[in-house]
Design a protein around this motif. Structure first.
Motif, mmCIF file in Angstrom:
data_model
loop_
_atom_site.group_PDB
_atom_site.id
_atom_site.type_symbol
_atom_site.label_atom_id
_atom_site.label_comp_id
_atom_site.label_asym_id
_atom_site.label_seq_id
_atom_site.Cartn_x
_atom_site.Cartn_y
_atom_site.Cartn_z
ATOM 1 N N GLY A 1 0.848 -1.184 0.000
ATOM 2 C CA GLY A 1 0.000 0.000 0.000
ATOM 3 C C GLY A 1 0.887 1.238 0.000
ATOM 4 O O GLY A 1 1.704 1.411 0.907
ATOM 5 N N VAL A 2 0.775 2.064 -1.021
ATOM 6 C CA VAL A 2 1.607 3.270 -1.104
ATOM 7 C C VAL A 2 0.727 4.509 -1.213
ATOM 8 O O VAL A 2 -0.304 4.494 -1.870
ATOM 9 N N ALA A 3 1.154 5.558 -0.547
ATOM 10 C CA ALA A 3 0.487 6.852 -0.676
ATOM 11 C C ALA A 3 1.043 7.532 -1.918
ATOM 12 O O ALA A 3 2.212 7.344 -2.268
ATOM 13 N N SER A 4 0.234 8.325 -2.573
ATOM 14 C CA SER A 4 0.699 8.998 -3.787
ATOM 15 C C SER A 4 1.853 9.947 -3.496
ATOM 16 O O SER A 4 2.668 10.222 -4.378
ATOM 17 N N ASN A 5 1.975 10.420 -2.252
ATOM 18 C CA ASN A 5 3.058 11.351 -1.940
ATOM 19 C C ASN A 5 4.424 10.671 -1.825
ATOM 20 O O ASN A 5 5.432 11.328 -1.617
ATOM 21 N N ILE A 6 4.463 9.368 -1.972
ATOM 22 C CA ILE A 6 5.715 8.621 -1.862
ATOM 23 C C ILE A 6 6.707 9.001 -2.966
ATOM 24 O O ILE A 6 7.911 8.861 -2.800
ATOM 25 N N ARG A 7 6.198 9.505 -4.074
ATOM 26 C CA ARG A 7 7.069 9.880 -5.202
ATOM 27 C C ARG A 7 7.549 11.330 -5.107
ATOM 28 O O ARG A 7 8.227 11.809 -5.995
ATOM 29 N N THR A 8 7.197 12.006 -4.046
ATOM 30 C CA THR A 8 7.622 13.388 -3.860
ATOM 31 C C THR A 8 8.882 13.425 -3.014
ATOM 32 O O THR A 8 9.339 12.402 -2.525
ATOM 33 N N ALA A 9 9.412 14.591 -2.806
ATOM 34 C CA ALA A 9 10.602 14.758 -1.966
ATOM 35 C C ALA A 9 10.214 14.965 -0.501
ATOM 36 O O ALA A 9 11.077 15.261 0.322
ATOM 37 N N LEU A 10 8.940 14.781 -0.180
ATOM 38 C CA LEU A 10 8.460 14.975 1.176
ATOM 39 C C LEU A 10 9.112 13.974 2.124
ATOM 40 O O LEU A 10 9.234 12.794 1.803
ATOM 41 N N LEU A 11 9.538 14.461 3.280
ATOM 42 C CA LEU A 11 10.191 13.613 4.279
ATOM 43 C C LEU A 11 9.494 13.781 5.615
ATOM 44 O O LEU A 11 8.842 14.799 5.834
ATOM 45 N N PRO A 12 9.606 12.807 6.491
ATOM 46 C CA PRO A 12 10.344 11.554 6.400
ATOM 47 C C PRO A 12 9.564 10.500 5.613
ATOM 48 O O PRO A 12 8.372 10.662 5.348
ATOM 49 N N LEU A 13 10.252 9.412 5.296
ATOM 50 C CA LEU A 13 9.629 8.250 4.674
ATOM 51 C C LEU A 13 9.207 7.317 5.800
ATOM 52 O O LEU A 13 10.002 7.015 6.687
ATOM 53 N N ASN A 14 7.948 6.898 5.771
ATOM 54 C CA ASN A 14 7.381 6.039 6.810
ATOM 55 C C ASN A 14 6.936 4.712 6.228
ATOM 56 O O ASN A 14 6.414 4.670 5.105
ATOM 57 N N GLY A 15 7.092 3.657 7.007
ATOM 58 C CA GLY A 15 6.591 2.349 6.605
ATOM 59 C C GLY A 15 6.157 1.562 7.822
ATOM 60 O O GLY A 15 6.763 1.668 8.885
ATOM 61 N N LEU A 16 5.103 0.779 7.661
ATOM 62 C CA LEU A 16 4.665 -0.135 8.715
ATOM 63 C C LEU A 16 4.146 -1.396 8.059
ATOM 64 O O LEU A 16 3.676 -1.383 6.934
ATOM 65 N N ARG A 17 4.281 -2.515 8.801
ATOM 66 C CA ARG A 17 3.866 -3.798 8.227
ATOM 67 C C ARG A 17 2.892 -4.531 9.155
ATOM 68 O O ARG A 17 3.223 -4.897 10.261
ATOM 69 N N HIS A 18 1.697 -4.754 8.602
ATOM 70 C CA HIS A 18 0.704 -5.622 9.233
ATOM 71 C C HIS A 18 0.977 -7.046 8.760
ATOM 72 O O HIS A 18 1.875 -7.278 7.952
ATOM 73 N N ARG A 19 0.178 -7.984 9.184
ATOM 74 C CA ARG A 19 0.305 -9.361 8.694
ATOM 75 C C ARG A 19 -0.117 -9.399 7.214
ATOM 76 O O ARG A 19 -1.107 -8.776 6.847
ATOM 77 N N PRO A 20 0.608 -10.155 6.385
ATOM 78 C CA PRO A 20 0.185 -10.296 4.984
ATOM 79 C C PRO A 20 -1.152 -11.029 4.898
ATOM 80 O O PRO A 20 -1.407 -11.953 5.671
ATOM 81 N N GLU A 21 -2.003 -10.583 3.979
ATOM 82 C CA GLU A 21 -3.275 -11.269 3.752
ATOM 83 C C GLU A 21 -3.856 -10.861 2.411
ATOM 84 O O GLU A 21 -3.608 -9.770 1.921
ATOM 85 N N ASN A 22 -4.599 -11.768 1.820
ATOM 86 C CA ASN A 22 -5.325 -11.510 0.572
ATOM 87 C C ASN A 22 -4.454 -10.890 -0.516
ATOM 88 O O ASN A 22 -4.870 -9.948 -1.186
ATOM 89 N N GLY A 23 -3.227 -11.379 -0.671
ATOM 90 C CA GLY A 23 -2.360 -10.888 -1.744
ATOM 91 C C GLY A 23 -1.592 -9.624 -1.418
ATOM 92 O O GLY A 23 -0.877 -9.103 -2.262
ATOM 93 N N THR A 24 -1.762 -9.118 -0.185
ATOM 94 C CA THR A 24 -0.979 -7.946 0.201
ATOM 95 C C THR A 24 0.207 -8.392 1.048
ATOM 96 O O THR A 24 0.164 -9.437 1.696
ATOM 97 N N SER A 25 1.238 -7.594 1.057
ATOM 98 C CA SER A 25 2.429 -7.894 1.855
ATOM 99 C C SER A 25 2.266 -7.434 3.298
ATOM 100 O O SER A 25 3.046 -7.825 4.161
ATOM 101 N N GLY A 26 1.287 -6.575 3.540
ATOM 102 C CA GLY A 26 1.107 -5.981 4.850
ATOM 103 C C GLY A 26 1.809 -4.633 4.987
ATOM 104 O O GLY A 26 1.603 -3.913 5.948
#
Length: 160
Positions: free
Chosen positions: A73-98
């Motif tokens: 799941g990516v936010a559209s702002n991920i391709r900008t120079a906006l900082l910081p970069l954040n990531g979190l991981r839930h359990r994978p399910e239904n074809g998603t990595s979490g």
């Protein structure tokens, strides 16, 4: 290229994916077939890269790389120079990595804030996230130039 990573850690709850006296040796990146490889029970996983193994080793966790078909799941702002970069991981399910990734300090509850992206395209969208994507469910990161914060958040495992 062969990468070897060793990890020794204090005993921790198994829910955080901590290791004890484990030796990992992989070639990077390659597909990791297994019993029933490619099935719903035993999906084929891409082995972690050397950089991902190093991150897993630093935090004494067993890496859990993504399958070729999983999405992030990516936010559209991920391709900008906006900082910081954040990531979190839930359990994978239904074809998603979490994994959910966004840039900046604001996290939106808008249902359209995140959109699915196959992880194979992520290196073009957000190469700075790649080293962290083999961290197991329950892990988070926040990175900016000259700054890195990586931690286990058990609450991520309790969310359905």
């Amino acid at each position: 290229m062969r990468a070897t990573a060793s990890a020794r850690a204090l005993a921790r709850p198994s829910s955080c994916g901590r290791l004890q006296d484990v030796q990992l040796t992989v070639r990077s990146p390659v597909l990791a077939p297994g019993p029933g490889s490619g099935s719903a029970c035993f999906p084929t996983r891409v082995l972690p890269t050397t950089e991902q193994l190093q991150v897993a080793q630093r935090f004494a966790v067993l890496p859990l790389a993504l399958t070729p078909s999983e999405t992030v799941g990516v936010a559209s702002n991920i391709r900008t120079a906006l900082l910081p970069l954040n990531g979190l991981r839930h359990r994978p399910e239904n074809g998603t990595s979490g994994w959910y990734l966004w840039a900046g300090e604001q996290f939106s509850e808008d249902p359209d804030f995140f959109r699915p992206l196959h992880h194979e395209h992520l290196s073009d969208w957000c190469p700075a996230a790649m080293p962290y994507l083999a961290l197991p469910p329950g892990w988070r990161f926040l990175v900016a130039p000259d700054y890195e914060d990586v931690w286990f958040d058990e609450m991520l495992l309790e969310i359905d």
